[in-house]
Scaffold this motif. Structure first.
Motif, PDB file in Angstrom:
ATOM      1  N   TYR A  32       0.833  -1.205   0.000  1.00  0.00           N
ATOM      2  CA  TYR A  32       0.000   0.000   0.000  1.00  0.00           C
ATOM      3  C   TYR A  32       0.870   1.258   0.000  1.00  0.00           C
ATOM      4  O   TYR A  32       0.597   2.215  -0.736  1.00  0.00           O
ATOM      5  CB  TYR A  32      -0.925   0.002   1.212  1.00  0.00           C
ATOM      6  N   ILE A  52      -7.829  -1.638  -1.388  1.00  0.00           N
ATOM      7  CA  ILE A  52      -7.808  -0.824  -0.171  1.00  0.00           C
ATOM      8  C   ILE A  52      -7.640   0.642  -0.532  1.00  0.00           C
ATOM      9  O   ILE A  52      -8.300   1.524   0.044  1.00  0.00           O
ATOM     10  CB  ILE A  52      -6.681  -1.304   0.761  1.00  0.00           C
ATOM     11  N   SER A  53      -6.782   0.925  -1.500  1.00  0.00           N
ATOM     12  CA  SER A  53      -6.565   2.305  -1.937  1.00  0.00           C
ATOM     13  C   SER A  53      -7.843   2.911  -2.501  1.00  0.00           C
ATOM     14  O   SER A  53      -8.162   4.082  -2.231  1.00  0.00           O
ATOM     15  CB  SER A  53      -5.463   2.340  -2.990  1.00  0.00           C
ATOM     16  N   VAL A  58     -10.101   3.975   0.325  1.00  0.00           N
ATOM     17  CA  VAL A  58      -9.631   5.224   0.945  1.00  0.00           C
ATOM     18  C   VAL A  58     -10.068   6.428   0.119  1.00  0.00           C
ATOM     19  O   VAL A  58     -10.556   7.433   0.657  1.00  0.00           O
ATOM     20  CB  VAL A  58      -8.097   5.204   1.097  1.00  0.00           C
ATOM     21  N   LYS A  76     -19.724  -0.214   0.649  1.00  0.00           N
ATOM     22  CA  LYS A  76     -18.606  -0.537   1.536  1.00  0.00           C
ATOM     23  C   LYS A  76     -19.105  -0.546   2.978  1.00  0.00           C
ATOM     24  O   LYS A  76     -20.034   0.178   3.334  1.00  0.00           O
ATOM     25  CB  LYS A  76     -17.474   0.484   1.393  1.00  0.00           C
ATOM     26  N   GLN A  99     -14.601  -2.094   6.660  1.00  0.00           N
ATOM     27  CA  GLN A  99     -13.702  -2.009   5.509  1.00  0.00           C
ATOM     28  C   GLN A  99     -13.049  -0.628   5.428  1.00  0.00           C
ATOM     29  O   GLN A  99     -11.851  -0.511   5.176  1.00  0.00           O
ATOM     30  CB  GLN A  99     -14.464  -2.293   4.215  1.00  0.00           C
ATOM     31  N   ALA A 142      -9.073   0.168   5.853  1.00  0.00           N
ATOM     32  CA  ALA A 142      -8.396   0.842   4.744  1.00  0.00           C
ATOM     33  C   ALA A 142      -7.748   2.139   5.211  1.00  0.00           C
ATOM     34  O   ALA A 142      -6.603   2.454   4.843  1.00  0.00           O
ATOM     35  CB  ALA A 142      -9.392   1.116   3.614  1.00  0.00           C
ATOM     36  N   PHE A 176     -12.026  -8.165   1.568  1.00  0.00           N
ATOM     37  CA  PHE A 176     -12.108  -7.102   0.572  1.00  0.00           C
ATOM     38  C   PHE A 176     -12.508  -7.633  -0.800  1.00  0.00           C
ATOM     39  O   PHE A 176     -12.285  -6.972  -1.809  1.00  0.00           O
ATOM     40  CB  PHE A 176     -10.771  -6.360   0.492  1.00  0.00           C
TER      41      PHE A 176
END
Length: 251
Positions: free
Chosen positions: A28, A107-108, A111, A187, A191, A195, A241
């Protein structure tokens, strides 16, 4: 019992670089902070190039990132060359098969989808510097890096206070300010919080008087203490995820 628990916790902290969480945090950090690993080249018509102080900082971060990456990759190569006994710790069975880069991308994207508009939720008695760091972390871009470069007093206070307890307070306040309404409908709150913990950890690697792997180790410890049960309940990191899993949560 307490003595055994203490020894176990100490071993877990020392071996954080061998965990799934560390590999994911590393992937990440590489994805979200690539600009900090390469010197910026001035373009035609741009203002003056970055100051020597900024350039030196970028080179330092690049060296740290390469060092940690090599430390993460070499044990994996050694492990592949040497047969491992069956029934080892969970991270040794899951780590080689995990697509860390793909999962870091998911994950990005989470965010980027969370609304981090400024809020005024501050518990009484909290250190002002923690509140300031959280506000800087909620901003887009590298505001924390800029603050560290430009404000020597702030940078010194941050570096002298930077322990796991300090990291934990920052993460707790940051996540406390995240409400369900800030998160897209497809989401879950868990989560989003997981993240954002990745993002907090990545951005705090700007505190460059500490080894990058120590900061990532703080992230590993925080993730395990606060989200390990949730991750296990959803089938591990990839399951937690998985896009199908996210759609099921909406339904």
């Amino acid at each position: 019992m307490m003595e055994n628990g203490s020894v176990t916790n100490g071993m877990a902290e020392q071996r954080s670089e061998d965990t799934v969480e560390f590999r994911l945090l590393m992937a990440y950090a590489q994805r979200r902070r690539p600009a900090k690993t390469l010197p910026q080249q001035p373009q035609a018509g741009d203002a003056s190039p970055p100051s020597p102080k900024v350039q030196a900082k970028k080179k330092t971060v690049a060296r740290r990132l390469r060092k940690v990456l090599l430390a993460c990759v070499r044990p994996q190569r050694d492990q592949e060359a040497t047969p491992q006994p069956a029934g080892g710790p969970e991270f040794r069975t899951l780590c080689p098969a995990l697509d860390a880069d793909s999962l870091a991308g998911k994950i990005s994207s989470i965010v980027e989808s969370v609304d981090l508009s400024p809020l005024d939720i501050v518990p009484d008695g909290l250190d002002d510097v923690i509140e300031e760091i959280v506000d800087l972390l909620r901003e887009s871009g590298d505001e924390l890096d800029t603050k560290i470069l430009e404000d020597d007093a702030f940078a010194q206070r941050l570096r002298s206070s930077f322990t796991y307890t300090f990291f934990e307070k920052i993460a707790n306040l940051f996540l406390q300010k995240v409400a369900p309404c800030d998160i897209p409908a497809n989401k879950s709150l868990e989560q989003a919080k997981v993240a954002l913990t990745f993002d907090i950890t990545s951005k705090l690697t700007a505190v460059d008087c500490h080894p990058m792997n120590m900061v990532l180790g703080f992230g590993v410890k925080y993730l395990r203490q606060n989200f390990s049960t949730w991750v296990q309940q959803h089938g591990g990191w990839e399951g937690a995820f998985d896009e199908d899993e996210e759609e099921d949560q909406v339904e």
